[in-house]
Design a protein around this motif. Structure first.
Motif, short mmCIF file in Angstrom:
data_model
loop_
_atom_site.label_atom_id
_atom_site.label_comp_id
_atom_site.label_asym_id
_atom_site.label_seq_id
_atom_site.Cartn_x
_atom_site.Cartn_y
_atom_site.Cartn_z
N ALA A 55 -2.76 42.53 51.15
CA ALA A 55 -2.79 41.08 50.92
C ALA A 55 -1.75 40.36 51.78
O ALA A 55 -1.98 39.24 52.23
CB ALA A 55 -2.56 40.78 49.45
N LEU A 56 -0.61 40.99 51.98
CA LEU A 56 0.46 40.34 52.73
C LEU A 56 0.32 40.48 54.24
O LEU A 56 0.82 39.64 54.98
CB LEU A 56 1.82 40.91 52.29
N THR A 57 -0.33 41.53 54.71
CA THR A 57 -0.35 41.79 56.15
C THR A 57 -1.67 41.48 56.83
O THR A 57 -1.69 41.37 58.06
CB THR A 57 0.02 43.26 56.43
N THR A 58 -2.76 41.35 56.11
CA THR A 58 -4.05 41.11 56.75
C THR A 58 -4.73 39.89 56.14
O THR A 58 -4.32 39.38 55.10
CB THR A 58 -5.00 42.31 56.57
N ASP A 59 -5.76 39.44 56.81
CA ASP A 59 -6.58 38.35 56.29
C ASP A 59 -7.90 38.87 55.73
O ASP A 59 -8.84 38.11 55.51
CB ASP A 59 -6.88 37.34 57.40
N ALA A 60 -7.97 40.18 55.47
CA ALA A 60 -9.20 40.79 54.97
C ALA A 60 -9.50 40.35 53.53
O ALA A 60 -10.65 40.33 53.12
CB ALA A 60 -9.12 42.30 55.05
N ILE A 61 -8.46 40.02 52.79
CA ILE A 61 -8.60 39.62 51.40
C ILE A 61 -8.17 38.17 51.28
O ILE A 61 -7.11 37.79 51.78
CB ILE A 61 -7.74 40.49 50.47
N SER A 62 -8.98 37.34 50.63
CA SER A 62 -8.60 35.95 50.46
C SER A 62 -7.38 35.85 49.54
O SER A 62 -7.09 36.76 48.77
CB SER A 62 -9.76 35.14 49.87
N ASP A 63 -6.67 34.74 49.64
CA ASP A 63 -5.47 34.58 48.83
C ASP A 63 -5.78 34.63 47.34
O ASP A 63 -5.05 35.24 46.57
CB ASP A 63 -4.79 33.24 49.16
N ARG A 64 -6.88 34.01 46.96
CA ARG A 64 -7.24 33.99 45.54
C ARG A 64 -7.61 35.38 45.04
O ARG A 64 -7.18 35.80 43.96
CB ARG A 64 -8.39 33.01 45.33
N ALA A 65 -8.40 36.12 45.81
CA ALA A 65 -8.80 37.47 45.41
C ALA A 65 -7.59 38.39 45.34
O ALA A 65 -7.48 39.23 44.43
CB ALA A 65 -9.83 38.02 46.38
N ALA A 66 -6.67 38.26 46.28
CA ALA A 66 -5.46 39.09 46.27
C ALA A 66 -4.62 38.77 45.04
O ALA A 66 -4.10 39.67 44.39
CB ALA A 66 -4.66 38.86 47.54
N PHE A 67 -4.50 37.49 44.71
CA PHE A 67 -3.72 37.09 43.54
C PHE A 67 -4.33 37.65 42.26
O PHE A 67 -3.64 38.24 41.43
CB PHE A 67 -3.63 35.57 43.46
N VAL A 68 -5.63 37.49 42.11
CA VAL A 68 -6.31 37.98 40.91
C VAL A 68 -6.19 39.51 40.83
O VAL A 68 -5.91 40.07 39.76
CB VAL A 68 -7.78 37.54 40.89
N GLY A 69 -6.38 40.19 41.94
CA GLY A 69 -6.27 41.64 41.95
C GLY A 69 -4.88 42.12 41.57
O GLY A 69 -4.72 43.07 40.78
N LEU A 70 -3.86 41.47 42.10
CA LEU A 70 -2.49 41.86 41.77
C LEU A 70 -2.16 41.56 40.32
O LEU A 70 -1.44 42.33 39.66
CB LEU A 70 -1.51 41.17 42.70
N VAL A 71 -2.67 40.46 39.80
CA VAL A 71 -2.43 40.14 38.38
C VAL A 71 -3.09 41.17 37.48
O VAL A 71 -2.48 41.66 36.52
CB VAL A 71 -2.92 38.71 38.04
N VAL A 72 -4.33 41.53 37.78
CA VAL A 72 -5.04 42.51 36.95
C VAL A 72 -4.36 43.88 37.04
O VAL A 72 -4.14 44.52 36.01
CB VAL A 72 -6.52 42.60 37.38
N LEU A 73 -4.03 44.32 38.24
CA LEU A 73 -3.36 45.61 38.37
C LEU A 73 -1.97 45.59 37.74
O LEU A 73 -1.53 46.56 37.13
CB LEU A 73 -3.27 46.02 39.84
N GLY A 74 -1.26 44.48 37.88
CA GLY A 74 0.05 44.36 37.26
C GLY A 74 -0.02 44.39 35.75
O GLY A 74 0.83 44.97 35.08
N ALA A 75 -1.02 43.74 35.19
CA ALA A 75 -1.18 43.74 33.73
C ALA A 75 -1.57 45.14 33.24
O ALA A 75 -1.13 45.58 32.18
CB ALA A 75 -2.24 42.74 33.32
N PHE A 76 -2.35 45.84 34.01
CA PHE A 76 -2.77 47.20 33.64
C PHE A 76 -1.60 48.17 33.73
O PHE A 76 -1.40 49.01 32.89
CB PHE A 76 -3.91 47.66 34.54
N TYR A 77 -0.83 48.02 34.79
CA TYR A 77 0.28 48.93 35.03
C TYR A 77 1.41 48.61 34.11
O TYR A 77 2.04 49.40 33.53
CB TYR A 77 0.71 48.84 36.49
#
Length: 59
Positions: free
Chosen positions: A37-59
């Motif tokens: 998410a930080l180094t490429t533009d392959a993932i949109s900002d919103r998708a990266a944010f949601v993914g990190l929130v979900v993984l952070g909540a799980f972890y």
């Protein structure tokens, strides 16, 4: 009343080795997503944010 975890299983699975395996297994995907998410533009900002929130909540 039955016990959910026996002393044998507790001694077998509650070790430093299993703790390290679980930490790496759960933390590595989160770190890889954060890195992507930080180094490429392959993932949109919103998708990266949601993914990190979900993984952070799980972890």
């Amino acid at each position: 009343m039955t016990r959910l975890i026996s002393d044998t299983n507790r001694n077998r699975f509650l070790t430093k080795r299993w703790n390290n395996i679980l930490t790496i297994g759960l933390g590595l995907p989160t770190l890889l997503l954060g890195l992507a998410a930080l180094t490429t533009d392959a993932i949109s900002d919103r998708a990266a944010f949601v993914g990190l929130v979900v993984l952070g909540a799980f972890y």
